[in-house]
Design a protein around this motif. Structure first.
Motif, PDB file in Angstrom:
ATOM      1  N   PHE A   1      -3.170   6.800   3.086  1.00  0.00           N
ATOM      2  CA  PHE A   1      -2.999   5.935   1.929  1.00  0.00           C
ATOM      3  C   PHE A   1      -3.064   6.750   0.650  1.00  0.00           C
ATOM      4  O   PHE A   1      -3.786   7.757   0.581  1.00  0.00           O
ATOM      5  CB  PHE A   1      -4.070   4.840   1.914  1.00  0.00           C
ATOM      6  N   SER A   2      -2.341   6.298  -0.364  1.00  0.00           N
ATOM      7  CA  SER A   2      -2.335   7.015  -1.646  1.00  0.00           C
ATOM      8  C   SER A   2      -3.683   6.909  -2.343  1.00  0.00           C
ATOM      9  O   SER A   2      -4.003   7.714  -3.217  1.00  0.00           O
ATOM     10  CB  SER A   2      -1.223   6.479  -2.553  1.00  0.00           C
TER      11      SER A   2
ATOM     12  N   ILE B   1      -8.539   2.252   0.528  1.00  0.00           N
ATOM     13  CA  ILE B   1      -8.297   0.812   0.541  1.00  0.00           C
ATOM     14  C   ILE B   1      -9.529   0.061   1.040  1.00  0.00           C
ATOM     15  O   ILE B   1     -10.452   0.640   1.631  1.00  0.00           O
ATOM     16  CB  ILE B   1      -7.080   0.459   1.424  1.00  0.00           C
TER      17      ILE B   1
ATOM     18  N   LEU C   1       1.872   4.995   0.806  1.00  0.00           N
ATOM     19  CA  LEU C   1       1.620   5.835   1.977  1.00  0.00           C
ATOM     20  C   LEU C   1       2.205   7.233   1.799  1.00  0.00           C
ATOM     21  O   LEU C   1       3.236   7.402   1.151  1.00  0.00           O
ATOM     22  CB  LEU C   1       2.262   5.233   3.232  1.00  0.00           C
TER      23      LEU C   1
ATOM     24  N   TYR D   1       0.847  -1.192   0.000  1.00  0.00           N
ATOM     25  CA  TYR D   1       0.000   0.000   0.000  1.00  0.00           C
ATOM     26  C   TYR D   1       0.882   1.242   0.000  1.00  0.00           C
ATOM     27  O   TYR D   1       1.788   1.372   0.827  1.00  0.00           O
ATOM     28  CB  TYR D   1      -0.910   0.017   1.238  1.00  0.00           C
TER      29      TYR D   1
END
Length: 217
Positions: free
Chosen positions: A92-93, A96, A78, A76
């Motif tokens: 988070f980019s 999720i 970050l 994931y």
């Protein structure tokens, strides 16, 4: 004082933003942070669709953008938001799936977190020392490239400059690559600090593998 106030304001705003999404307390999920200088042990303490809070066992990496990788290989992107004591907050980019994160599905039995290091070492077997490469390590075992074939179940000692040597037993072999079960396992904080000692932040090693790209699509 002004900088401290700004940092506190950023932390407060980030905390509010991350709390807007429902959070699930994981309490203790071992994972690893990937940044330009290497891979480092962390523990995910809580999670939401937009962010996470993790605990570290040493100083935080200086990177703004990192990856969080679980034991099943899920990764994931970050963005670092805040750091306080031994905890860090990340965004988070992208949003999720929290249920998927918590379930951590895998086709294989769950394995401990393994850190890829690729660092020079010596392996001693039957009193004979020879150069080797430490490819990865976990709390219970290590994978080494020995330069010679070692017998299965053979007792070995793995030595790395500046670190206490570790005794182990060869459990599998593929060519010159060997899997070693450690006789004295690492505590989680010991593994974290061992990794940091071999991968200091900002250090460059011409023999190390290329760093993971931290650019997002």
């Amino acid at each position: 004082m002004r900088q401290a106030a700004q940092d506190a304001a950023v932390h407060s705003q980030a905390f509010v933003e991350m709390r807007e999404a429902p959070r699930s307390s994981l309490m203790f999920r071992t994972a690893k942070l990937l940044c330009e200088s290497g891979e480092y042990v962390c523990v995910v303490r809580d999670i939401s669709a937009t962010g996470a809070r993790v605990r570290l066992f040493h100083a935080p990496p200086p990177d703004t953008h990192l990856f969080l990788e679980l034991a099943n290989g899920d990764r994931y992107g970050l963005e670092r938001i805040w750091h306080r004591d031994d905890h860090m907050g990340f965004r988070f980019s992208c949003t999720i799936d929290v249920d998927h994160f918590i379930a951590e599905p895998s086709l294989y039995p769950r394995r401990p977190i393994r850190l890829k290091l690729q660092r020079p070492a010596d392996v001693v077997a039957d009193g004979i020392a020879s150069p080797a490469v430490l490819l990865d390590i976990s709390q219970q075992g290590a994978r080494i490239e020995a330069g010679r074939k070692l017998a299965l179940e053979q007792k070995v000692r793995i030595a790395i400059e500046g670190q206490p040597s570790r005794l182990g037993c060869v459990r599998w072999r593929s060519g010159y690559t060997h899997g070693v079960v450690l006789q004295q396992t690492f505590k989680l904080d010991e593994l974290a600090n061992f990794a940091l000692a071999l991968q200091p932040f900002g250090a460059t090693d011409p023999n190390a593998p290329a760093p993971v790209s931290l650019r997002y699509a």
